[in-house]
Design an enzyme around this catalytic site. Structure first.
Site, PDB file in Angstrom:
ATOM      1  N   GLU A 199      -4.304  -9.249   4.051  1.00 48.66           N
ATOM      2  CA  GLU A 199      -5.117  -8.835   5.206  1.00 48.66           C
ATOM      3  C   GLU A 199      -6.332  -9.720   5.451  1.00 48.66           C
ATOM      4  OE1 GLU A 199      -2.758  -5.167   4.150  1.00 48.66           O
ATOM      5  OE2 GLU A 199      -3.725  -6.810   3.076  1.00 48.66           O
ATOM      6  N   GLU A 250       0.813  -1.214   0.000  1.00 48.67           N
ATOM      7  CA  GLU A 250       0.000   0.000   0.000  1.00 48.67           C
ATOM      8  C   GLU A 250       0.850   1.269   0.000  1.00 48.67           C
ATOM      9  OE1 GLU A 250      -4.205  -1.093   2.100  1.00 48.67           O
ATOM     10  OE2 GLU A 250      -2.425  -1.431   3.317  1.00 48.67           O
TER      11      GLU A 250
END
Length: 706
Positions: free
Chosen positions: A163, A142
């Site tokens: 995640e 990210e």
């Protein structure tokens, strides 16, 4: 400190163990007089630990980006690039420290901090680059997504957004930015399919093919090549810019989004269902991405992380993955100080499916000669043909060359004469699961092999001690229990008898590592760990069914656990005779706790292979002819009662196993259930869930984890 970061400083108090990843900037003159590139290098200063992103690290990164933004506005730099230390870009959030968070507000603020930092990169007043020089996972990836351009190293080993597997959502913009970069269908593969398929990741080349990066460079010159490429981009090089534009072309139509959402929904339903909140929240956010602004997405991700970071499921995954798989598995308990025996030749007694799988794995991983045997030449030939075909499949998949496959196949030979084992250093039997047969095999082997040869059994339930009782050298006999399918399941239970010497056990640990398996040492106790717990569970469900509980109620009662299959599905996969045989062994060893079903025996006697059958629509039902064979009581239970009975039985059995010192720690039990039975990480195996549900306290008066 800029005001936008000073309000997050208190978060560092919740991460006292954080190893801060610093952001160090160096100015590089760009080739061709294109100006100055500010290269921001993330580095925690520890060669053994990857860069991670806790609040201190995020603040350091945000401050550095903010300072460079001021320089860009003044014309001092032309562009900004972000990279990592050797081999690692960034391995994501500091989830081990995050596990200790107790307040949802702290999770919300951590999510807000990440968005603040990464939006600074996206809104930077000059072109930005991410030079992904190594692993980039979760928050690490990210970091790269907001940049205008990305290059990646061909040697990068792990790229992804794990995640959903960790019980979270990609909470720093990943769900929003990735589908915009590579298209919704490819993004669904990364965010859901890969993450929930045992945390699969992409290597550098594959990430490039997915479109995550615009350029791919080899490692020795990766940074130099990336800087030169960046200079061409900044200079407006038509070829470079055209290549980027073409690589970013993807289908973001409504149809593509519908297909991506369907893939995500099917994956979540199959892998975790409604038992894990993280994947469900990720799915909810993903559905809304095509109609959302960056700020709307930010609000959803922040709210989700605030809840999930303090959830039991997240804490269980960190325990299961970080404490057990990443630490305990790599430093197992009970490894003797003795030096392992070198293994130059392996024997596998038997030629059935399990024996064939064992021979295949030994030959592929050890690259040493392997000999199999059976009294029937046809079965030997079938086993050798199976091994040849499995290697040929690897050729068709591009994983082996024809020459490599032929060499591996050539390592395995077969015989009907056990004298073929005379020169073996390690012999494992995988014959019929009957004690007398196995004792006879070992007796014959002892007259053939050298006194130093290690003898192992792949038994799933029988006494290793009894198998070795009549041998001249019982000290060299061990249990070495694999799980089916052997190539896929990572666990090996190493069973030590009271007479096992150190060298065979040390060799077993070393051999398991060479086979790329995770070893757990167990006492020589009936069914060891995994099968003992599975059969206790299955016995309780079968007993409820026999006593009158509706089949669907009994079989679906454990759904809240999120197990990979229902008890009746597992029964059909294992095989009714095998399950009954192991249960009988457990009943003989431990008594009435292990229920031996008369109904199951009747089905076995009549050749019935399953309780559930499937109709044309794939729905489960029990055939009338199957029902007519069974007798039922009139003491039906609700699904809640069945679940509670099973959980209490598991807690009782685990407590007894720890008292008996079957394993060194409760962590070994959870590790076994994760890797040997595929039990869910968001339950931490089983004992954290038993604690959280109050079962451990009720059964033992104390939790398993203090």
């Amino acid at each position: 400190m800029p005001a936008e970061f000073s309000r997050y400083r208190h978060l560092t108090e919740n991460f006292p163990q954080e190893l801060v990843t610093h952001a160090r900037v160096e100015d590089l003159p760009l080739p061709g007089g294109s100006g100055t590139l500010a290269l921001l290098r993330m580095d925690n200063g520890d060669q053994k630990r990857p860069n991670t992103l806790g609040p201190g690290s995020l603040i350091a990164l945000g401050e550095a980006v903010s300072e460079q933004a001021d320089r860009a506005r003044s014309g001092e730099i032309t562009a900004l690039a972000i990279t990592g230390k050797p081999g690692v870009f960034a391995a994501g959030a500091d989830i081990v420290s995050a596990r200790s968070l107790t307040e949802s507000q702290h999770g919300i603020e951590l999510a807000e901090l990440g968005h603040t930092v990464f939006n600074l990169v996206e809104d930077f007043p000059a072109p930005t680059f991410a030079f992904i020089n190594g692993s980039a996972l979760g928050g690490g990836l990210e970091v790269a997504l907001p940049a205008d351009y990305r290059s990646i190293s061909a040697s990068a080993k792990a790229i992804g957004l794990p995640e959903a597997f960790l019980g979270l959502v990609p909470g720093w913009g990943g769900i929003y930015r990735l589908p915009r970069l590579i298209g919704p269908e490819a993004a669904a593969q990364v965010i859901f399919v890969n993450a929930l398929n045992n945390n699969q990741t992409l290597n550098g080349r594959k990430a490039y093919e997915f479109g995550i990066a615009d350029a791919l460079w080899d490692e020795p010159t990766f940074e130099q090549s990336s800087v030169e490429w960046a200079s061409r981009i900044l200079a407006g090089d038509d070829a470079a810019l055209t290549d980027v534009a073409q690589r970013r072309a993807h289908n973001s139509s409504a149809e593509a989004w519908a297909a991506a959402v369907q893939t995500a929904e099917q994956t979540v339903a199959a892998k975790t269902g409604d038992t894990a909140p993280g994947p469900l929240r990720a799915l909810d956010i993903f559905r809304q991405v095509p109609h959302s602004s960056r700020e709307q997405d930010r609000a959803r991700e922040v709210a989700a992380l605030g809840e999930l970071l303090v959830s039991d499921e997240f804490k269980n995954v960190v325990y299961g993955f970080m404490e057990l798989v990443q630490k305990r598995a790599k430093k197992p308990a009970g490894v003797p100080a003795a030096s392992p025996r070198p293994i130059g030749r392996v024997g596998v007694v038997g030629a059935g499916l399990m024996a064939s799988q064992l021979a295949l794995v030994f030959s592929q991983q050890l690259r040493v000669p392997v000999v199999i045997s059976d009294v029937n030449q046809q079965r030997v030939d079938q086993a050798l043909a199976y091994i040849a075909e499995q290697n040929a499949k690897q050729v068709r998949k591009g994983r082996l060359t024809q020459e490599q496959a032929e060499a591996l196949t050539g390592l395995v030979s077969g015989s009907t004469d056990k004298s073929a084992y005379a020169e073996a250093d390690f012999v494992i039997e995988a014959v019929f699961e009957e004690l007398g047969v196995k004792k006879q095999v070992f007796a014959e082997l002892e007259g053939i092999v050298s006194p130093e040869t290690i003898l192992a059994t792949n038994t799933s339930s029988l006494s290793v001690t009894e198998m070795a009782a009549d041998l001249q050298h019982p000290e060299r006999v061990i249990g070495f229990h694999f799980f089916n399918p052997v190539q896929v399941m990572p666990l090996v239970e190493i069973a030590r008898t009271a007479r096992s010497a150190d060298e065979p056990i040390a060799t077993a640990f070393d051999l398991a590592a060479s086979l790329r398996k995770t070893p757990v040492l167990t006492k020589d106790s009936t069914a060891f760990v995994v099968n003992r717990l599975l059969l206790r569970l299955m016995g309780q469900v079968q007993q409820a069914f026999d006593q009158g509980t509706d089949a669907r109620t009994a079989d679906q009662a454990l759904k809240p656990l999120g197990l990979p299959m229902t008890p009746f599905e597992l029964l059909a996969m294992v095989g009714l005779p095998v399950a009954q045989h192991v249960t009988e062994s457990l009943h003989a060893a431990f008594g009435e706790r292990f229920y031996v079903s008369k109904n199951l025996q009747t089905l076995i006697d009549h050749g019935v292979t399953e309780i559930w059958s499937q109709d044309a629509a794939g729905e489960h039902y029990i055939k009338d002819c199957t029902l007519q064979l069974m007798d039922f009581g009139d003491s039906a239970q609700s699904s809640e009662e069945v679940l509670n009975t099973v959980l209490e039985a598991l807690a009782e059995e685990i407590g007894l196993m720890l008292q008996e010192q079957v394993v060194a720690s409760v962590k070994d039990i959870d590790l076994c259930m994760l890797l040997g039975a595929g039990w869910p990480f968001h339950r931490g195996g089983i004992t954290p869930y038993l604690d959280q549900q109050g079962i451990s306290q009720r059964v033992h008066g104390a939790p398993f984890h203090h």
